[in-house]
Design a protein around this motif. Structure first.
Motif, PDB file in Angstrom:
ATOM      1  N   GLY B  89       0.818  -1.218   0.000  1.00  0.00           N
ATOM      2  CA  GLY B  89       0.000   0.000   0.000  1.00  0.00           C
ATOM      3  C   GLY B  89       0.848   1.262   0.000  1.00  0.00           C
ATOM      4  N   VAL B  90       1.907   1.252   0.789  1.00  0.00           N
ATOM      5  CA  VAL B  90       2.781   2.430   0.846  1.00  0.00           C
ATOM      6  C   VAL B  90       3.506   2.603  -0.487  1.00  0.00           C
ATOM      7  CG1 VAL B  90       4.760   3.470   2.017  1.00  0.00           C
ATOM      8  CG2 VAL B  90       3.030   2.250   3.353  1.00  0.00           C
ATOM      9  N   GLU B  91       3.941   1.499  -1.067  1.00  0.00           N
ATOM     10  CA  GLU B  91       4.580   1.582  -2.394  1.00  0.00           C
ATOM     11  C   GLU B  91       3.621   2.197  -3.414  1.00  0.00           C
ATOM     12  OE1 GLU B  91       5.742  -2.589  -2.678  1.00  0.00           O
ATOM     13  OE2 GLU B  91       7.865  -1.972  -2.770  1.00  0.00           O
ATOM     14  N   ARG B  92       2.355   1.821  -3.316  1.00  0.00           N
ATOM     15  CA  ARG B  92       1.322   2.349  -4.221  1.00  0.00           C
ATOM     16  C   ARG B  92       1.184   3.865  -4.047  1.00  0.00           C
ATOM     17  NH1 ARG B  92      -2.310  -1.569  -2.604  1.00  0.00           N
ATOM     18  NH2 ARG B  92      -3.561  -0.084  -1.392  1.00  0.00           N
ATOM     19  N   MET B  93       1.194   4.305  -2.801  1.00  0.00           N
ATOM     20  CA  MET B  93       1.073   5.740  -2.537  1.00  0.00           C
ATOM     21  C   MET B  93       2.251   6.502  -3.146  1.00  0.00           C
ATOM     22  SD  MET B  93      -0.159   5.591   1.486  1.00  0.00           S
ATOM     23  CE  MET B  93      -0.398   7.361   1.734  1.00  0.00           C
ATOM     24  N   LEU B  94       3.446   5.960  -2.954  1.00  0.00           N
ATOM     25  CA  LEU B  94       4.634   6.647  -3.474  1.00  0.00           C
ATOM     26  C   LEU B  94       4.634   6.669  -5.000  1.00  0.00           C
ATOM     27  CD1 LEU B  94       7.315   5.207  -1.002  1.00  0.00           C
ATOM     28  CD2 LEU B  94       6.465   7.571  -1.093  1.00  0.00           C
ATOM     29  N   SER B 128      13.761  -2.116   5.622  1.00  0.00           N
ATOM     30  CA  SER B 128      13.820  -0.900   4.812  1.00  0.00           C
ATOM     31  C   SER B 128      12.858   0.121   5.397  1.00  0.00           C
ATOM     32  CB  SER B 128      13.420  -1.205   3.370  1.00  0.00           C
ATOM     33  OG  SER B 128      12.002  -1.263   3.263  1.00  0.00           O
ATOM     34  N   ALA B 129      12.934   1.338   4.847  1.00  0.00           N
ATOM     35  CA  ALA B 129      12.030   2.393   5.320  1.00  0.00           C
ATOM     36  C   ALA B 129      10.565   2.038   5.052  1.00  0.00           C
ATOM     37  CB  ALA B 129      12.389   3.725   4.655  1.00  0.00           C
ATOM     38  N   LEU B 130      10.312   1.224   4.018  1.00  0.00           N
ATOM     39  CA  LEU B 130       8.922   0.821   3.739  1.00  0.00           C
ATOM     40  C   LEU B 130       8.337   0.020   4.896  1.00  0.00           C
ATOM     41  CD1 LEU B 130       9.221  -0.277   0.008  1.00  0.00           C
ATOM     42  CD2 LEU B 130       7.851   1.648   0.861  1.00  0.00           C
ATOM     43  N   HIS B 131       9.178  -0.751   5.598  1.00  0.00           N
ATOM     44  CA  HIS B 131       8.706  -1.564   6.724  1.00  0.00           C
ATOM     45  C   HIS B 131       8.510  -0.740   7.985  1.00  0.00           C
ATOM     46  CE1 HIS B 131      11.079  -4.428   4.158  1.00  0.00           C
ATOM     47  NE2 HIS B 131       9.903  -4.999   4.178  1.00  0.00           N
ATOM     48  N   ASN B 132       9.121   0.442   8.012  1.00  0.00           N
ATOM     49  CA  ASN B 132       8.957   1.313   9.182  1.00  0.00           C
ATOM     50  C   ASN B 132       7.467   1.516   9.432  1.00  0.00           C
ATOM     51  OD1 ASN B 132       8.625   3.851  10.710  1.00  0.00           O
ATOM     52  ND2 ASN B 132      10.847   4.002  10.534  1.00  0.00           N
ATOM     53  N   SER B 135       5.729   4.428   7.730  1.00  0.00           N
ATOM     54  CA  SER B 135       5.976   4.721   6.314  1.00  0.00           C
ATOM     55  C   SER B 135       4.739   5.250   5.597  1.00  0.00           C
ATOM     56  CB  SER B 135       6.545   3.492   5.593  1.00  0.00           C
ATOM     57  OG  SER B 135       5.602   2.432   5.545  1.00  0.00           O
ATOM     58  N   GLY B 136       3.540   4.848   6.035  1.00  0.00           N
ATOM     59  CA  GLY B 136       2.318   5.360   5.413  1.00  0.00           C
ATOM     60  C   GLY B 136       2.125   6.841   5.686  1.00  0.00           C
ATOM     61  N   LYS B 137       2.404   7.240   6.913  1.00  0.00           N
ATOM     62  CA  LYS B 137       2.319   8.662   7.260  1.00  0.00           C
ATOM     63  C   LYS B 137       3.314   9.462   6.440  1.00  0.00           C
ATOM     64  CE  LYS B 137       4.315  10.180  11.045  1.00  0.00           C
ATOM     65  NZ  LYS B 137       4.594  10.424  12.478  1.00  0.00           N
ATOM     66  N   HIS B 138       4.524   8.936   6.314  1.00  0.00           N
ATOM     67  CA  HIS B 138       5.557   9.641   5.556  1.00  0.00           C
ATOM     68  C   HIS B 138       5.206   9.732   4.075  1.00  0.00           C
ATOM     69  CE1 HIS B 138       8.981  10.428   8.391  1.00  0.00           C
ATOM     70  NE2 HIS B 138       8.099   9.805   9.153  1.00  0.00           N
ATOM     71  N   ALA B 139       4.663   8.641   3.539  1.00  0.00           N
ATOM     72  CA  ALA B 139       4.222   8.691   2.143  1.00  0.00           C
ATOM     73  C   ALA B 139       3.139   9.758   1.988  1.00  0.00           C
ATOM     74  CB  ALA B 139       3.702   7.314   1.710  1.00  0.00           C
ATOM     75  N   GLY B 140       2.271   9.855   2.985  1.00  0.00           N
ATOM     76  CA  GLY B 140       1.232  10.888   2.966  1.00  0.00           C
ATOM     77  C   GLY B 140       1.813  12.291   2.969  1.00  0.00           C
ATOM     78  N   PHE B 141       2.828  12.508   3.800  1.00  0.00           N
ATOM     79  CA  PHE B 141       3.479  13.827   3.832  1.00  0.00           C
ATOM     80  C   PHE B 141       4.083  14.158   2.466  1.00  0.00           C
ATOM     81  CE2 PHE B 141       4.425  13.449   8.678  1.00  0.00           C
ATOM     82  CZ  PHE B 141       3.224  14.058   8.976  1.00  0.00           C
ATOM     83  N   LEU B 142       4.740  13.168   1.873  1.00  0.00           N
ATOM     84  CA  LEU B 142       5.366  13.389   0.565  1.00  0.00           C
ATOM     85  C   LEU B 142       4.312  13.727  -0.484  1.00  0.00           C
ATOM     86  CD1 LEU B 142       7.988  10.509   0.696  1.00  0.00           C
ATOM     87  CD2 LEU B 142       8.545  12.922   0.272  1.00  0.00           C
ATOM     88  N   CYS B 143       3.212  12.971  -0.470  1.00  0.00           N
ATOM     89  CA  CYS B 143       2.136  13.235  -1.437  1.00  0.00           C
ATOM     90  C   CYS B 143       1.531  14.617  -1.212  1.00  0.00           C
ATOM     91  CB  CYS B 143       1.054  12.161  -1.319  1.00  0.00           C
ATOM     92  SG  CYS B 143       1.614  10.528  -1.870  1.00  0.00           S
TER      93      CYS B 143
END
Lengths: 340, 340
Positions: B89-94, B128-132, B135-143
């Motif tokens: 899911g996080v990969e999808r967001m990125l 990896s950072a994806l497992h953190n 990581s979903g919150k961070h992907a959200g910040f980036l988006c």
């Protein structure tokens, strides 16, 4: 009155969390060298007394019969990380008694040492009783049963000869009567008896000094202390507090962690025993407090002081390695100081 | 005066450990429904406010622009276990924002979900950072940064547009001014601002009800709550408290854990927000307390009550599966009850 705050955890300029607890440091006669909080309430010593439980391994004749050296004795006193060297040592102990891992009733868990857990998974392995942090103690119990000429099966039950011998040794060292209503079941399924923190500290003062013990038991205590001092890695593992502290101080300091925020220790040159219980069960607080007690009581050279200070006030880093705060022992005295 | 004991941990017939802390339950106007301990001391909310941080993801237009559904929004609110579905899911967001995992500054750690960590190791993978868990919150910040038209790099810094928007949202919801001296660095490297527990509860009352918020922000809050209610597994993971509770209660209960014993929640039908801080930072205590607050305040059918009771007084089992004690929320009232 609640126990005092022993440890603060900071983040930025703010104290984020606090740990309360009690500390007892006494000599073999029970005279108090240092006390914080209520040292009279019964606490479960958990794994912090493995070295006292290991007396039976030596006194039963098992250690000599099976040719155990410092590594095996240290493993009997250990909460090890399940690293390959720990597992091999426990296998060696079991083989010496012609037993196999299926005799262990401690239960299976993955190695606490994370790289070893991942290596085990990579190799297609899985958690077993050998990886259980208590497997060395359990192997010791099994070997003791064999040397005592009793059936090893049921060795973890309170009425088994091994556990009765352990209980008698704990009562001898602590001076406390261990009552049935104060008995619980430990994480590894052996009995654990709650006793006052002051009694627990006294047990370690006797373990440290031999004072108040018969000459045979005093010699066995010394043999166990020397084994842990010689092979501290076997008592915990890579990077762990107990191994690091004993690795640095050698026979001057014995320390052993237990679950739920218990820590015990011995300072042989001062004839003192130490017992710490963090009310909330957190190991980080008990660890920092133990370091602070050592720093406060033991005569230290400069390099000893800078070494131990890292554990009195360890830095907290986040996943990226940035320092975000610290854990700091504060050891604020309360009215209970000096009470015996 | 120390905070009251919220949770006791027993072994056999003895209380082995105790957890003190504070609880604030308030409505959107800040009126107190329930309070234990000192609810005025600033506490770091840590990951318990990820749903509030995620407001910016939706308000920036990113969620619509990138076509995010309930799974992605729940991941932005999550402390996930690093299970394969979370990582995907996080990969999808990125990917949606044409970014890759190297943009994440949360740091790498192994999946918190142990079977996933071992499966990753078995497959020859590594942390990896994806497992953190963040990581979903961070992907959200980036988006959000992409949708706001600002440089994503530096998105975790306090003066970045995303973090300034987060801070403004937190101040709007909580009614608290977030001062620089109360700012710390979170485990995943973003800023975290300490605020009084009562203010934190108020933020969640507004998040729960929309009361006191502008209509757009109220609608975004509802959308985030609905996403977590629809996809609770994405907020935490297999067997985890937040996922289990929201899986059972759906939109009636929002709960989110944070590091160092923080727990936040919302009871929309009552218009109440909940904030809990366990003094010593232990999650087991905050979790049992949250369950007890839900049991006490929410109208429950019999099957709801028996479900939640398992979390109010969870059994403790040892490695062999034997019941050795329990964790039990006690929620003893103190003189501070009723203070606003």
């Amino acid at each position: 009155m609640p126990n005092p705050v022993l440890v603060e955890v900071t983040r930025g300029k703010i104290v984020e969390s606090r740990h309360r607890g009690a500390v007892a440091v006494v000599d073999a006669d029970g005279a108090t060298a240092l006390a914080f909080g209520d040292v009279g309430v019964p606490v479960f010593p958990r794994s912090a007394i493995k070295a006292l439980q290991a007396l039976v391994l030596v006194e039963s004749g098992a250690a000599d019969r099976f040719g155990f050296g410092a590594e095996e004795l240290a493993l009997a006193c250990a909460s090890h990380g399940g690293e390959p060297g720990h597992v091999a040592g426990v296998e060696r102990m079991l083989r010496a008694a012609k037993l196999d891992p299926s005799s262990l009733v401690c239960g299976a868990h993955w190695p606490l040492h994370q790289p070893s857990a991942h290596a085990l998974a990579r190799a297609g392995g899985t958690a077993s009783a050998l990886h259980n942090n208590c497997s060395g103690k359990h192997a010791g119990f099994l070997c003791a049963a064999c040397a005592m000429g009793v059936e090893p099966q049921g060795y973890a039950e309170p009425d088994h000869a091994v556990q009765r011998a352990v209980k008698a040794a704990l009562e001898d060292l602590s001076g406390a009567a261990l009552a049935d209503q104060n008995r619980g079941i430990d994480g590894c399924s052996v009995p654990t008896w709650a006793m006052p923190l002051a009694s627990l500290a006294r047990a370690f003062a006797r373990f440290a000094s031999g004072n108040g013990l018969g000459p045979k038991r005093a010699a066995v205590a010394q043999r166990l202390r020397e084994a842990c001092a010689a092979k501290p890695w076997f008592v915990a593992g890579t990077g762990r507090f107990c191994s690091e502290i004993m690795g640095h101080f050698g026979a001057r300091v014995f320390v052993k962690t237990g679950a739920e925020g218990v820590f015990c220790g011995a300072l042989p040159e001062l004839g003192l025993g130490i017992a710490i219980k963090c009310d909330d069960g957190q190991g980080r607080a008990a660890e920092a407090t133990m370091a602070a007690v050592i720093e406060r009581l033991l005569p230290l050279a400069d390099q000893d002081r800078s070494f131990v200070e890292r554990y009195v006030r360890p830095q907290l880093r986040n996943w990226r390695g940035t320092v975000v705060g610290e854990v700091r022992a504060v050891l604020r005295p309360t009215a209970s100081i000096g009470r015996s």
